[in-house]
Design a protein around this motif. Sequence first.
Motif, PDB file in Angstrom:
ATOM      1  N   ILE A 143     -14.377  28.480 -39.426  1.00 50.22           N
ATOM      2  CA  ILE A 143     -15.270  27.647 -38.613  1.00 50.22           C
ATOM      3  C   ILE A 143     -14.492  26.974 -37.482  1.00 50.22           C
ATOM      4  O   ILE A 143     -14.927  26.962 -36.321  1.00 50.22           O
ATOM      5  N   MET A 144     -13.319  26.413 -37.823  1.00 52.35           N
ATOM      6  CA  MET A 144     -12.509  25.731 -36.815  1.00 52.35           C
ATOM      7  C   MET A 144     -12.060  26.707 -35.729  1.00 52.35           C
ATOM      8  O   MET A 144     -12.079  26.377 -34.538  1.00 52.35           O
ATOM      9  N   PHE A 145     -11.655  27.892 -36.133  1.00 55.43           N
ATOM     10  CA  PHE A 145     -11.187  28.897 -35.162  1.00 55.43           C
ATOM     11  C   PHE A 145     -12.317  29.307 -34.222  1.00 55.43           C
ATOM     12  O   PHE A 145     -12.120  29.424 -33.007  1.00 55.43           O
ATOM     13  N   PHE A 146     -13.505  29.506 -34.765  1.00 54.41           N
ATOM     14  CA  PHE A 146     -14.653  29.912 -33.950  1.00 54.41           C
ATOM     15  C   PHE A 146     -14.996  28.832 -32.909  1.00 54.41           C
ATOM     16  O   PHE A 146     -15.199  29.138 -31.727  1.00 54.41           O
ATOM     17  N   SER A 150     -14.385  29.215 -28.882  1.00 54.49           N
ATOM     18  CA  SER A 150     -15.568  29.121 -28.016  1.00 54.49           C
ATOM     19  C   SER A 150     -15.375  28.059 -26.943  1.00 54.49           C
ATOM     20  O   SER A 150     -15.775  28.253 -25.779  1.00 54.49           O
ATOM     21  N   LEU A 151     -14.755  26.940 -27.325  1.00 51.55           N
ATOM     22  CA  LEU A 151     -14.509  25.859 -26.368  1.00 51.55           C
ATOM     23  C   LEU A 151     -13.559  26.305 -25.254  1.00 51.55           C
ATOM     24  O   LEU A 151     -13.822  26.082 -24.067  1.00 51.55           O
ATOM     25  N   ILE A 152     -12.456  26.941 -25.631  1.00 54.99           N
ATOM     26  CA  ILE A 152     -11.477  27.387 -24.631  1.00 54.99           C
ATOM     27  C   ILE A 152     -12.062  28.490 -23.750  1.00 54.99           C
ATOM     28  O   ILE A 152     -11.865  28.494 -22.525  1.00 54.99           O
ATOM     29  N   LEU A 153     -12.801  29.412 -24.358  1.00 48.86           N
ATOM     30  CA  LEU A 153     -13.412  30.500 -23.578  1.00 48.86           C
ATOM     31  C   LEU A 153     -14.445  29.963 -22.592  1.00 48.86           C
ATOM     32  O   LEU A 153     -14.643  30.538 -21.519  1.00 48.86           O
ATOM     33  N   SER A 154     -15.100  28.855 -22.938  1.00 49.95           N
ATOM     34  CA  SER A 154     -16.079  28.265 -22.014  1.00 49.95           C
ATOM     35  C   SER A 154     -15.405  27.731 -20.757  1.00 49.95           C
ATOM     36  O   SER A 154     -16.061  27.552 -19.727  1.00 49.95           O
ATOM     37  N   HIS A 155     -14.091  27.475 -20.837  1.00 51.23           N
ATOM     38  CA  HIS A 155     -13.331  27.057 -19.660  1.00 51.23           C
ATOM     39  C   HIS A 155     -12.674  28.243 -18.942  1.00 51.23           C
ATOM     40  O   HIS A 155     -12.603  28.256 -17.708  1.00 51.23           O
ATOM     41  N   VAL A 156     -12.207  29.222 -19.713  1.00 45.52           N
ATOM     42  CA  VAL A 156     -11.440  30.331 -19.143  1.00 45.52           C
ATOM     43  C   VAL A 156     -12.347  31.420 -18.572  1.00 45.52           C
ATOM     44  O   VAL A 156     -12.062  31.977 -17.499  1.00 45.52           O
ATOM     45  N   CYS A 157     -13.430  31.732 -19.264  1.00 47.03           N
ATOM     46  CA  CYS A 157     -14.256  32.889 -18.884  1.00 47.03           C
ATOM     47  C   CYS A 157     -14.965  32.750 -17.541  1.00 47.03           C
ATOM     48  O   CYS A 157     -14.964  33.704 -16.746  1.00 47.03           O
ATOM     49  N   PRO A 158     -15.620  31.596 -17.225  1.00 48.40           N
ATOM     50  CA  PRO A 158     -16.334  31.520 -15.942  1.00 48.40           C
ATOM     51  C   PRO A 158     -15.463  31.819 -14.717  1.00 48.40           C
ATOM     52  O   PRO A 158     -15.845  32.674 -13.894  1.00 48.40           O
ATOM     53  N   PRO A 159     -14.273  31.179 -14.550  1.00 48.08           N
ATOM     54  CA  PRO A 159     -13.455  31.539 -13.375  1.00 48.08           C
ATOM     55  C   PRO A 159     -12.915  32.960 -13.441  1.00 48.08           C
ATOM     56  O   PRO A 159     -12.790  33.627 -12.408  1.00 48.08           O
ATOM     57  N   TRP A 209      -2.207  28.386 -26.829  1.00 51.53           N
ATOM     58  CA  TRP A 209      -1.541  27.445 -27.739  1.00 51.53           C
ATOM     59  C   TRP A 209      -2.540  26.476 -28.356  1.00 51.53           C
ATOM     60  O   TRP A 209      -2.431  26.131 -29.531  1.00 51.53           O
ATOM     61  N   VAL A 210      -3.523  26.041 -27.556  1.00 48.89           N
ATOM     62  CA  VAL A 210      -4.536  25.125 -28.093  1.00 48.89           C
ATOM     63  C   VAL A 210      -5.301  25.798 -29.227  1.00 48.89           C
ATOM     64  O   VAL A 210      -5.542  25.191 -30.279  1.00 48.89           O
ATOM     65  N   ILE A 211      -5.668  27.069 -29.037  1.00 49.26           N
ATOM     66  CA  ILE A 211      -6.441  27.783 -30.057  1.00 49.26           C
ATOM     67  C   ILE A 211      -5.615  28.008 -31.311  1.00 49.26           C
ATOM     68  O   ILE A 211      -5.999  27.608 -32.419  1.00 49.26           O
ATOM     69  N   SER A 305     -19.867  23.460 -23.530  1.00 49.96           N
ATOM     70  CA  SER A 305     -18.545  22.843 -23.652  1.00 49.96           C
ATOM     71  C   SER A 305     -18.635  21.516 -24.394  1.00 49.96           C
ATOM     72  O   SER A 305     -17.804  21.214 -25.260  1.00 49.96           O
ATOM     73  N   PHE A 306     -19.663  20.726 -24.048  1.00 52.02           N
ATOM     74  CA  PHE A 306     -19.851  19.433 -24.709  1.00 52.02           C
ATOM     75  C   PHE A 306     -20.132  19.612 -26.204  1.00 52.02           C
ATOM     76  O   PHE A 306     -19.529  18.935 -27.050  1.00 52.02           O
ATOM     77  N   ILE A 307     -21.026  20.545 -26.531  1.00 47.59           N
ATOM     78  CA  ILE A 307     -21.394  20.772 -27.942  1.00 47.59           C
ATOM     79  C   ILE A 307     -20.189  21.238 -28.746  1.00 47.59           C
ATOM     80  O   ILE A 307     -19.909  20.724 -29.845  1.00 47.59           O
ATOM     81  N   PHE A 308     -19.444  22.208 -28.206  1.00 51.78           N
ATOM     82  CA  PHE A 308     -18.283  22.742 -28.929  1.00 51.78           C
ATOM     83  C   PHE A 308     -17.192  21.684 -29.079  1.00 51.78           C
ATOM     84  O   PHE A 308     -16.538  21.598 -30.126  1.00 51.78           O
ATOM     85  N   PHE A 309     -16.985  20.868 -28.038  1.00 45.72           N
ATOM     86  CA  PHE A 309     -15.909  19.874 -28.069  1.00 45.72           C
ATOM     87  C   PHE A 309     -16.197  18.790 -29.108  1.00 45.72           C
ATOM     88  O   PHE A 309     -15.340  18.437 -29.928  1.00 45.72           O
ATOM     89  N   ILE A 310     -17.404  18.243 -29.073  1.00 41.69           N
ATOM     90  CA  ILE A 310     -17.714  17.166 -30.021  1.00 41.69           C
ATOM     91  C   ILE A 310     -17.804  17.711 -31.446  1.00 41.69           C
ATOM     92  O   ILE A 310     -17.406  17.042 -32.406  1.00 41.69           O
ATOM     93  N   ALA A 311     -18.293  18.960 -31.608  1.00 42.66           N
ATOM     94  CA  ALA A 311     -18.327  19.576 -32.936  1.00 42.66           C
ATOM     95  C   ALA A 311     -16.917  19.786 -33.468  1.00 42.66           C
ATOM     96  O   ALA A 311     -16.644  19.572 -34.661  1.00 42.66           O
ATOM     97  N   LEU A 312     -16.003  20.192 -32.579  1.00 47.45           N
ATOM     98  CA  LEU A 312     -14.613  20.401 -32.980  1.00 47.45           C
ATOM     99  C   LEU A 312     -13.976  19.107 -33.470  1.00 47.45           C
ATOM    100  O   LEU A 312     -13.323  19.083 -34.523  1.00 47.45           O
TER     101      LEU A 312
END
Length: 401
Positions: A143-146, A150-159, A209-211, A305-312
């Motif tokens: 669960i933590m890995f997912f 997801s949080l990091i990909l929400s920052h990396v994938c769009p650009p 590294w964060v992941i 990003s907000f949902i994943f961050f606060i859930a994390l």
Amino acid sequence: MDTIEVNDLKKQATTDALVIRYRTYSRRVRTMLYLGGVLQDRTHSVIRTYIIGFLVILMCLSHSIFLLNFSRDYADNLTLMVKCFGQMSSFIAPALMSACFLIKREKLLELHETLNDLFERELEQDQETTLAILHAFDRQSYIMFFITTSLILSHVCPPLIFIIYQSVRHIEPKGYRLPFLAKFPWIVPINGGFLFYLHFLYHFFIGWWVIFTINSVDSLFGFYAFQISSILHAMSIKLRSNLRSREVLKICIQIHGRLLQCSYILEDIWQLIILRMLVTNACVICALIFEASQFTDITMNEVFSFIFFIALKLLQTFIYAWNGSSITSASEYFREGIYFSDWPNSSLDHHIRANIIVSMMQKPMIIKTLKISSVNVNMFINIMNTAMSYFFLLQSLDEGG
């Protein structure tokens, strides 16, 4: 007779599945530690371990400085400052975790070898009892890995998608952006080129590294909590089923002493990591709630990003608290097992009787952070109360401004 044999076969199949599940759990944690650059193993080169560890520290701390430099230009924007603080807390974490593991390398190896040895002994004797609580622990890392990924990909994938789209369509770039907020001491071109892609690769590794570093260290704490709790649980069952066995009492008391030392080592290694988590998570949860209250025009990417961050942050805090409570509960259950083992009527020598009395008089195993706070479910409740207090304070400052 056939029915009994069928039931035995089903029971054995279930036990074998649990053993496979445990081996998979162990390998997964080890793989994540390796990918996160924090694996401490006697079979690996010490020099290589320190090089990778220092690389994690250097990259994560440097980006934290670049992010701090960025926040200085927007000191009057409270919402953006809150966002910067949230990201900075995530980038500092891998550096601190890597530093703690390098400094406490020998203790970490001792902890791993001791717990692995004790757990394998219990596993040989009674697989079903030893792995009875496995399902409650091994799902945490998934669960933590997912959520973190997801949080990091929400920052990396769009650009990244934007860059690929313009490259495929042969559109002349007017301006690219990097995944994370930062202000470098030098000028970074925004229209592509080698220097821009080098900085993008740097951001990619920061996200890596964060992941893997954060998830592997958090998962390792849960793995050790599982081993300690399982061994204590298995010994408690033995004490209740072997009421007058002198040998069982003697071995259980000896193992309990070793587990007590393991809990001290676990606390020593993780106390700064947990303390950082307590302080920053309370502030970040508060900051995220405040940021959400300021939303007027928001994109779907920002919502996710907000949902994943606060859930994390909520899940990370709860998992540490729950794992700490599991160790304490298993320790209390073991003390009850000694009490009901009818040891006063057994033929034990004075030395073992003294050890039994000492074990019964000792407090349950409690993981603490610098002797300040106990790691248990109450800690999670305190964090939530603190976060809400900080939120109302921020709200008052914003309204006053």
